[in-house]
Design an enzyme around this catalytic site. Structure first.
Site, PDB file in Angstrom:
ATOM      1  N   ASP A 193     -12.113  -3.129  -4.012  1.00 29.79           N
ATOM      2  CA  ASP A 193     -13.472  -4.059  -4.436  1.00 29.79           C
ATOM      3  C   ASP A 193     -14.487  -3.332  -4.044  1.00 29.79           C
ATOM      4  O   ASP A 193     -14.416  -2.303  -3.485  1.00 29.79           O
ATOM      5  CB  ASP A 193     -13.064  -5.279  -3.655  1.00 29.79           C
ATOM      6  CG  ASP A 193     -12.791  -4.982  -2.122  1.00 29.79           C
ATOM      7  OD1 ASP A 193     -13.835  -5.100  -1.461  1.00 29.79           O
ATOM      8  OD2 ASP A 193     -11.696  -5.232  -1.747  1.00 29.79           O
ATOM      9  N   GLU A 232       0.917  -1.090  -0.067  1.00 26.92           N
ATOM     10  CA  GLU A 232      -0.199  -0.100  -0.014  1.00 26.92           C
ATOM     11  C   GLU A 232       0.872   1.201  -0.138  1.00 26.92           C
ATOM     12  O   GLU A 232       0.303   2.477  -0.350  1.00 26.92           O
ATOM     13  CB  GLU A 232      -0.852   0.102   1.223  1.00 26.92           C
ATOM     14  CG  GLU A 232      -2.010  -1.156   1.125  1.00 26.92           C
ATOM     15  CD  GLU A 232      -2.783  -1.161   2.416  1.00 26.92           C
ATOM     16  OE1 GLU A 232      -4.218  -1.051   2.192  1.00 26.92           O
ATOM     17  OE2 GLU A 232      -2.381  -1.220   3.518  1.00 26.92           O
TER      18      GLU A 232
END
Length: 252
Positions: A220, A12
């Site tokens: 998502d 990340e």
């Protein structure tokens, strides 16, 4: 002023560690940190691990032990709000712990001892993140037409600002996501995204009186395909987002 860039997972943070000048690596409380200069600013990069307790520990170390003056969280999240799609970016304006429930002693979602359900992000830092994300996505979208990779087909067309909710659960079914969105909306909370760390870091920063902001890339839709989409998105897409958004933020 030293800025901490915190994430749950190394993916990340993209290539930020490699870009760090005068890099110094060290460990504390079982976590890895790197200190140095990034785009002309003094920064500390940190990895919290997954979940609210892990994130709170990392934030406390950054503020109390390492003396940073502000924290920015970068990572991924599941989209919940209407129109929040995979590849979009959400800049949090406030955080709520969706799994906090001390009722009937306190109203649902209210954090005992604080008298509130939400922790507000710093407006100035959030505005800088929003501007940086908007600029990057505009450039990325313009470049998509000439490229044909799987990555560029995930078209990040929008940057959103609003409520992000956190909890110690990976929301990964359509039924759970819909139920959570409905119960929050009924109480007047329109959540754009769900993740597992931000609200804890926001609470710690409030305790210390330090500014906090967060940017989340939507990996998502927090539905039945989330467990399939998440690893692939982390691996293939997050790095350039983190690199460019944080670079633009620091340069502002």
């Amino acid at each position: 002023m030293t800025t901490a860039i915190l994430s749950a997972l190394p993916e990340e943070q993209g290539g930020l560690v490699q870009a760090l000048e005068q890099r110094e690596q060290f460990q504390y409380a079982g976590r890895e940190f790197w200190r140095g200069r990034l785009y002309g600013q003094m920064v500390v990069l940190g990895l919290s691990g997954i979940g609210k307790v892990a994130a709170a520990t990392a934030a406390t170390v950054l503020l109390e032990r390492l003396g940073v003056q502000r924290i920015v969280f970068t990572g991924v999240a599941g989209g919940m709000g209407e129109g929040v799609q995979v590849g979009d970016v959400v800049v949090a304006t406030q955080f709520l712990q969706h799994d906090m429930d001390a009722s009937p002693i306190f109203p649902r979602w209210e954090v005992p001892g604080y008298g509130c359900t939400q922790f507000v992000c710093d407006p100035e830092l959030s505005a800088a993140l929003f501007e940086s994300a908007s600029a990057y996505l505009a450039n990325a979208k313009a470049g998509c037409a000439s490229q044909g990779s799987e990555i560029t087909r995930i078209r990040a067309t929008r940057v959103h600002r609003g409520l992000v909710v956190s909890g110690d659960r990976f929301v990964s079914t359509l039924a759970e996501s819909a139920a959570l969105r409905t119960v929050l909306a009924t109480a007047g909370y329109e959540a754009l995204a769900v993740e597992m760390e931000g609200a804890a870091v926001a609470q710690v920063c409030r305790d210390f009186g330090k500014p906090f902001a967060a940017v989340r890339i939507i990996s998502d839709r927090a539905d039945d395909s989330a467990h399939v989409d998440f690893p692939r998105f982390i691996r293939e897409v997050v790095r350039p987002y983190a690199d460019h958004i944080i670079a633009g933020f620091l340069q502002r």
